[in-house]
Scaffold this motif. Structure first.
Motif, PDB file in Angstrom:
ATOM      1  N   THR A  65       1.080  -1.237   0.231  1.00  0.00           N
ATOM      2  CA  THR A  65      -0.346  -0.194  -0.424  1.00  0.00           C
ATOM      3  C   THR A  65       0.906   1.612   0.450  1.00  0.00           C
ATOM      4  OG1 THR A  65      -1.751  -1.416   0.990  1.00  0.00           O
ATOM      5  CG2 THR A  65      -2.156   0.780   0.885  1.00  0.00           C
ATOM      6  N   THR A  69       0.988   0.031  -5.006  1.00  0.00           N
ATOM      7  CA  THR A  69      -0.362   1.049  -5.540  1.00  0.00           C
ATOM      8  C   THR A  69       0.153   2.540  -5.502  1.00  0.00           C
ATOM      9  OG1 THR A  69      -1.253   0.751  -2.875  1.00  0.00           O
ATOM     10  CG2 THR A  69      -1.471  -1.106  -4.446  1.00  0.00           C
ATOM     11  N   ASN A  70      -1.373   3.835  -5.536  1.00  0.00           N
ATOM     12  CA  ASN A  70      -1.306   4.318  -5.422  1.00  0.00           C
ATOM     13  C   ASN A  70      -0.855   5.039  -4.394  1.00  0.00           C
ATOM     14  OD1 ASN A  70      -0.917   5.642  -8.343  1.00  0.00           O
ATOM     15  ND2 ASN A  70      -2.802   4.179  -8.056  1.00  0.00           N
ATOM     16  N   GLY A  71      -2.307   4.354  -3.361  1.00  0.00           N
ATOM     17  CA  GLY A  71      -2.305   4.347  -1.818  1.00  0.00           C
ATOM     18  C   GLY A  71      -3.362   5.339  -1.572  1.00  0.00           C
ATOM     19  N   VAL A  72      -4.091   5.747  -2.953  1.00  0.00           N
ATOM     20  CA  VAL A  72      -4.781   6.846  -2.807  1.00  0.00           C
ATOM     21  C   VAL A  72      -6.773   5.957  -3.070  1.00  0.00           C
ATOM     22  CG1 VAL A  72      -6.147   9.176  -3.408  1.00  0.00           C
ATOM     23  CG2 VAL A  72      -3.800   8.097  -3.041  1.00  0.00           C
ATOM     24  N   TYR A  73      -6.959   5.893  -1.552  1.00  0.00           N
ATOM     25  CA  TYR A  73      -8.272   4.588  -1.728  1.00  0.00           C
ATOM     26  C   TYR A  73      -9.781   4.791  -1.969  1.00  0.00           C
ATOM     27  CZ  TYR A  73      -6.019   0.418   0.221  1.00  0.00           C
ATOM     28  OH  TYR A  73      -5.095  -0.650   0.320  1.00  0.00           O
ATOM     29  N   LYS A  74     -10.359   4.742  -2.859  1.00  0.00           N
ATOM     30  CA  LYS A  74     -11.623   5.681  -3.257  1.00  0.00           C
ATOM     31  C   LYS A  74     -13.205   4.403  -2.524  1.00  0.00           C
ATOM     32  CE  LYS A  74     -10.204   8.560  -7.189  1.00  0.00           C
ATOM     33  NZ  LYS A  74     -10.146   8.183  -8.893  1.00  0.00           N
ATOM     34  N   PRO A 101      -3.944   4.848   4.326  1.00  0.00           N
ATOM     35  CA  PRO A 101      -4.936   5.051   3.538  1.00  0.00           C
ATOM     36  C   PRO A 101      -7.003   5.344   3.798  1.00  0.00           C
ATOM     37  CG  PRO A 101      -2.568   4.709   2.956  1.00  0.00           C
ATOM     38  CD  PRO A 101      -2.915   4.157   4.416  1.00  0.00           C
ATOM     39  N   ASP A 178      -8.077   0.461  -4.535  1.00  0.00           N
ATOM     40  CA  ASP A 178      -6.834   1.042  -5.023  1.00  0.00           C
ATOM     41  C   ASP A 178      -6.426   1.031  -5.975  1.00  0.00           C
ATOM     42  OD1 ASP A 178      -4.855   2.433  -4.515  1.00  0.00           O
ATOM     43  OD2 ASP A 178      -3.879   0.861  -2.706  1.00  0.00           O
ATOM     44  N   SER A 179      -5.394   1.219  -6.798  1.00  0.00           N
ATOM     45  CA  SER A 179      -4.802   0.728  -7.797  1.00  0.00           C
ATOM     46  C   SER A 179      -3.693   0.871  -8.119  1.00  0.00           C
ATOM     47  CB  SER A 179      -5.592   1.882  -8.894  1.00  0.00           C
ATOM     48  OG  SER A 179      -5.210   2.987  -8.593  1.00  0.00           O
TER      49      SER A 179
END
Length: 358
Positions: A65, A69-74, A101, A178-179
């Motif tokens: 994370t 990954t970008n560590g920016v959860y949506k 995140p 997360d991506s």
């Protein structure tokens, strides 16, 4: 016996021509140039000693994370209507105490609502499960659900299910996505092609870690999940020539156990207290640059040291045998220094030329 004047000339020639340039200024110059180039690339290095260790690295461990990954959860799905205002306020107050995140995503989702926040007590963070705290007389737990078997193959999304409990009873659940970073797969493949063994060392659950590993082409025997900071450190100790890439705060123990630690997020000042390097742009390509700087620096030092030894032994011997007079020695000494500077500058420019050509 030699004539005293001849002996004096030979000694003077030897003293003039003998030049430990590689050790006096060529080595510091090479390290200094490497540090300067690293900064230009957005790589902060705590000490030039890192360049001695990098060429020997064989195992590279990544946190998941925020690193791979970008560590920016949506938030993909969450029905907050089932929650009371009191519960929403309690959840938001608890999440504000965490820097994870997922906590930031939940906090951002609830921040638009006009809630009066209470003060949580007995806050506790379990790195492999989630967080918990008391609000009033109620115990709230916000936990990662390890029973999620759904993975999303669209847009490299990795889905996480989080469960919220109140006094041991589930009151809500939500799905977050997360991506992977755009450069993660390419960098992992590049490292594997260059002979490094790539591992994932994460506190996240098995399904999420396996999903990320599958998308990145990392085999199952190279991944570890649901590991606490202490367990991460123990795993790294089982390997040699190790480099850890992760969070400057959460991966402190892992950095201490690895030969080289590289931070990609967190406070720069705090991260450099526990790691050897910090990637300012959170760009994984910079990790490849850093590894290559290690190789180039080592090659430059080896080349300069060999030249200096060969030069000093050969020229010193010739001077003592009388084949080089003091005038010739005075010319050769600065010439050798210029050659060493040129060699160091060649190593300094080599990486930049290679990157531009690629």
């Amino acid at each position: 016996l030699l004539d005293p004047s001849v002996a004096l000339n030979r000694v003077m020639a030897f003293v003039l021509i003998a030049c430990p340039c590689a050790f006096v200024f060529a080595l510091p110059l090479t390290f200094g140039l490497s540090l300067n180039r690293a900064v230009e690339k957005g790589i902060l290095v705590k000490s030039s000693k890192i360049f001695d260790k990098l060429p020997d690295i064989k195992n590279i461990f990544f946190d998941k994370t925020g690193t791979l990954t970008n560590g920016v959860y949506k938030i993909l799905k969450w029905d907050t209507n089932v929650l009371s205002e009191y519960d929403k306020a309690a959840i938001l107050a608890i999440e504000k105490k965490s820097s994870h995140p997922i906590a930031r995503a939940i906090g951002a989702h609830l921040s638009d609502e006009k809630l009066t926040l209470p003060e949580p007590t007995e806050f506790r963070h379990n790195y492999t499960k989630g967080i918990e705290a008391k609000v009033g007389h109620h115990l709230y737990e916000i936990l990662s659900d390890k029973d999620l078997h759904h993975t999303n193959e669209v847009n490299e999304i990795i889905t996480t299910k989080t469960v919220i409990k109140k006094d041991g009873q589930k009151i809500s659940e939500l799905f977050l996505g997360d991506s992977l970073k755009d450069d993660a797969k390419y960098v992992v493949n590049l490292l594997k092609n260059e002979g490094y063994k790539v591992h994932i060392l994460s506190g996240d659950n098995e399904n999420n870690v396996k999903s990320a590993a599958h998308k990145l082409g990392i085999s199952d025997n190279g991944i570890n999940w649901s590991k606490s900071p202490e367990e991460k450190a123990q795993i790294i100790q089982n390997y040699q020539e190790t480099l850890m890439v992760g969070d400057g705060l959460n991966d402190t123990a892992a950095f201490s156990s690895s030969d080289v630690g590289v931070s990609v997020q967190g406070s720069v000042e705090e991260s450099l207290k526990v790691s050897d390097s910090y990637l300012l742009n959170n760009n994984l390509f910079n990790l490849v640059d850093l590894l290559e700087y290690g190789s180039i620096t080592k090659n430059s030092i080896t080349r300069n040291t060999r030249f200096s030894l060969v030069y000093n032994i050969t020229a010193g011997t010739l001077a003592l045998l009388g084949y080089i007079n003091p005038l010739m020695a005075a010319v050769l000494m600065p010439l050798s220094s210029v050659l060493l500077i040129g060699s160091s500058l060649y190593g300094y420019n080599k990486l930049n030329v290679r990157r531009e050509s690629s």
